[in-house]
Structure formats: structure tokens, C-alpha cells
Design a protein around this motif. Sequence first.
Motif, short mmCIF file in Angstrom:
data_model
loop_
_atom_site.label_atom_id
_atom_site.label_comp_id
_atom_site.label_asym_id
_atom_site.label_seq_id
_atom_site.Cartn_x
_atom_site.Cartn_y
_atom_site.Cartn_z
N ASP A 342 60.38 25.49 -51.26
CA ASP A 342 59.07 26.72 -51.46
C ASP A 342 59.74 27.27 -50.01
O ASP A 342 60.20 27.52 -49.97
N PRO A 343 61.16 28.19 -50.76
CA PRO A 343 61.61 29.51 -50.63
C PRO A 343 60.77 30.30 -49.83
O PRO A 343 60.83 30.91 -48.60
N ASP A 344 59.71 30.20 -49.96
CA ASP A 344 58.45 30.57 -48.57
C ASP A 344 58.25 30.59 -47.25
O ASP A 344 57.55 31.22 -46.36
N LEU A 345 59.00 29.50 -46.80
CA LEU A 345 58.63 28.87 -45.59
C LEU A 345 59.80 29.15 -45.01
O LEU A 345 59.30 29.37 -43.78
N LEU A 346 60.79 30.10 -45.38
CA LEU A 346 61.55 31.04 -44.29
C LEU A 346 60.68 32.07 -43.50
O LEU A 346 60.27 32.52 -42.16
N LEU A 347 59.84 32.86 -44.57
CA LEU A 347 58.75 34.02 -44.41
C LEU A 347 57.51 33.50 -43.56
O LEU A 347 57.29 33.64 -42.31
N GLN A 348 57.37 31.88 -43.25
CA GLN A 348 55.91 30.89 -42.53
C GLN A 348 57.17 30.54 -41.25
O GLN A 348 56.04 30.85 -40.73
N ALA A 349 58.08 31.27 -40.97
CA ALA A 349 58.22 30.26 -40.07
C ALA A 349 58.72 31.39 -39.07
O ALA A 349 58.38 31.40 -38.25
N TYR A 350 59.27 33.09 -40.34
CA TYR A 350 59.22 34.13 -39.25
C TYR A 350 57.73 34.31 -38.49
O TYR A 350 57.15 34.72 -37.39
N THR A 351 56.30 34.46 -39.41
CA THR A 351 55.04 34.47 -39.12
C THR A 351 54.73 33.47 -38.03
O THR A 351 54.40 33.68 -36.66
N ARG A 352 54.93 32.25 -37.97
CA ARG A 352 54.25 31.14 -36.95
C ARG A 352 55.33 31.58 -35.35
O ARG A 352 55.43 31.72 -34.28
N THR A 353 56.95 32.44 -35.81
CA THR A 353 56.89 33.44 -34.45
C THR A 353 56.76 34.03 -33.94
O THR A 353 56.50 34.16 -32.98
#
Length: 358
Positions: A342-353
Motif C-alpha cells: 500500500d503506497p499510503d505507507l509513505l504518508l503513514q510514516a510521515y504521520t507517525r513522524t
Amino acid sequence: MTMNSNQPDTQQTTPALADTTAARGLPPRRISVAPMMDWTDRHCRVFHRHITRHTWLYTEMVTTGALIHGDVERHLNFSQAEHPVALQLGGSEPEDLAKSAKLGQQWGYDEINLNCGCPSERVQKGAFGACLMNEPQLVADCVKAMRDAVDIDVTVKHRIGIGRSETYGFVRDFVGTVAEAGCATFIVHARNAILEGLSPKENREIPPLKPEFAYQLKREFPQLEIIINGGIKTLEEIDVHLQQVDGVMLGREAYHNPWLMADFDARYYGDDALPKSRLDVLQAMADYAREQLARYGHGAAAGGGLRLNSITRHMLGLMAGMPGARAFRQTLSDSKKLAAGDPDLLLQAYTRTQARAA
């Protein structure tokens, strides 16, 4: 996009050769990212292009054998968004290099670069890379064959010497001989290549840097474009080098700390367009990953195709030095989440950051 004619004082001030890049509507090679095996593949280059619009990008080295006898599309396919982009070739047979250069031009690359700097044992067995510096006339013949085959620039990336000898005359004579064949651009990795006893990694660290050799080349050959490479990590170091040579090529610092490149367009190209934020880059790369997975299929699900990690692995340094950077890397390195594709993992990583930074 607008270009500011009042470029900052950090611009290089040395005389430059007739600018063939400008004639083709391309930016000058003031700043570039080095060809790095296993790193600067097409996904990495798209990522870098979302950070900087004008910096020149280089492919991993592609051997002539891989193009003449292998899967050309796999080796040469790239996104049009990557321009300006150069194809680095490895080889020592003029005819094979000419054929490969022609393929590179047909696929749309903006430059052909000949590798005369790689010290690896595998490359030496193929009689190319850094060992070619011992045969400057052969390199000149290779350059001439490629220039006769293509209309785009043919450049050479090389070291300043071979083995333990560190005499300026060696690299001066090499450049002089190859320049007579029509090569006008030399990318100088300003340290020797030790062909025995050191690994490629050690060859990037142990031989001492001698930037003064690159500076002297520019003074002796003012009509040539001289670009320096090797151990450059900061904007301040880039600024110093640009007072002496025409361009700077970054290597591993651009990979491990890619946000350094966010300043390049304004600082070195006079582009006053609003730069992207890290979130902008992540959103663009999520869209890119989605398009690539749709085109090639998700590797984990299709038994082939493309794995999301092939794209995300190049992005682990995007938050380097920022609060939450570790959480960002951990999220993009989570094998279970990557397997889901799921490419949204990139945005999830940012949110977690952002949550960790709060």
C-alpha cells in the motif's frame, strides 16, 4: 517555474566551456548526483527529482554486455520526469560502447558517461572502470567512437590516479589525451583508486582526497568542463569547490541526506519557484508508487512484478536530522506493512513522524 538572473554569489566563477547543455534546453551540470551501484536506480532518481528540478542525475553503471546481450528495456527504461539524466556505461571496446551509447540516445538520455573510476574487482576483470586510466589512448578511442555514434554529450568520470602513486602529471596527461578525442567534460573523483587490497567501500574512504588536482586541471584546461566529486557533504563545501571548478557531484551524502538537495535549485540555479515540502515529496512518491504497482503488478502478490520496498528503500533518509526520523525509518522498513503493497505507507510514516515530534 522562474529563473532568477541575479544568481547568488555561490555560483562558480571560473571560465566555462561553450555550454552544450544550454543549447539543448538543459540546465548546466553545476550540481549532480553520482552514479551509485544498487542505489541510483530509476525509482531513486524519481525521488531525487521531486526534491530538485535542475540537478543532473546519473544512472547506475550499465555494462555494454548487459545492453548488447541482455534486456535493454530493463536496463534503460526510465521516467520522463527524471530529465536531465545521464546514462553511465561500463566497457572498453569502442564498437560496443558506440552501440550502447546509441541505444542510450534512442531511449532519451541526455548524456553518455564513461566509467573510468570504479575500482571493484568485478569491473577490473571486465577490463574497464578505473584500470582504463592506465590506457588513455584506448579511452580516447572509446570516446571518439561514442561521439561519432551520438549527438548528445559524451563525458568521462575518473579518478586522479591508480595505485599508490599520487602525481598530478598522471591525471593531467590522461585528461589531455582524452580531450583530444573531443571529450569536453571530466568528472574528477579527487582520490586515487587502489586496485589491489582495498574494497570499493575502502576506496571511497582510505585514499586521501586531493581536490587541488581537480582545481589544477581547470586552470590548465580552462576550455574544459571540470566537475569535482568525492567526500562532499555540505552546502559550504560545494560553495568552496564552485569557486575553482565548473560543477560538483555529490555521492552518498545525497542518498543518505537527500533533503540537502532541497536548497540546490534556488542556491545554484537561481530558481525562485516555491520548493516542495517533505510532505509534498511523499505524496508525489505515493502517487508514483501507485502508478508503478498498477503497471508492473505487486511482487508479493503476483509472484514477480514490483515490490513496494524497491521504491521506499531509497527514501529512508528523507527525515534525517528531524525529530521522529527514527519512527519514519522504522515504518518504511516494516516488512509486514511493505508486503501489503500500500503506497499510503509513505504518508503513514510521515504521520507517525509528526506524532513523535509533537
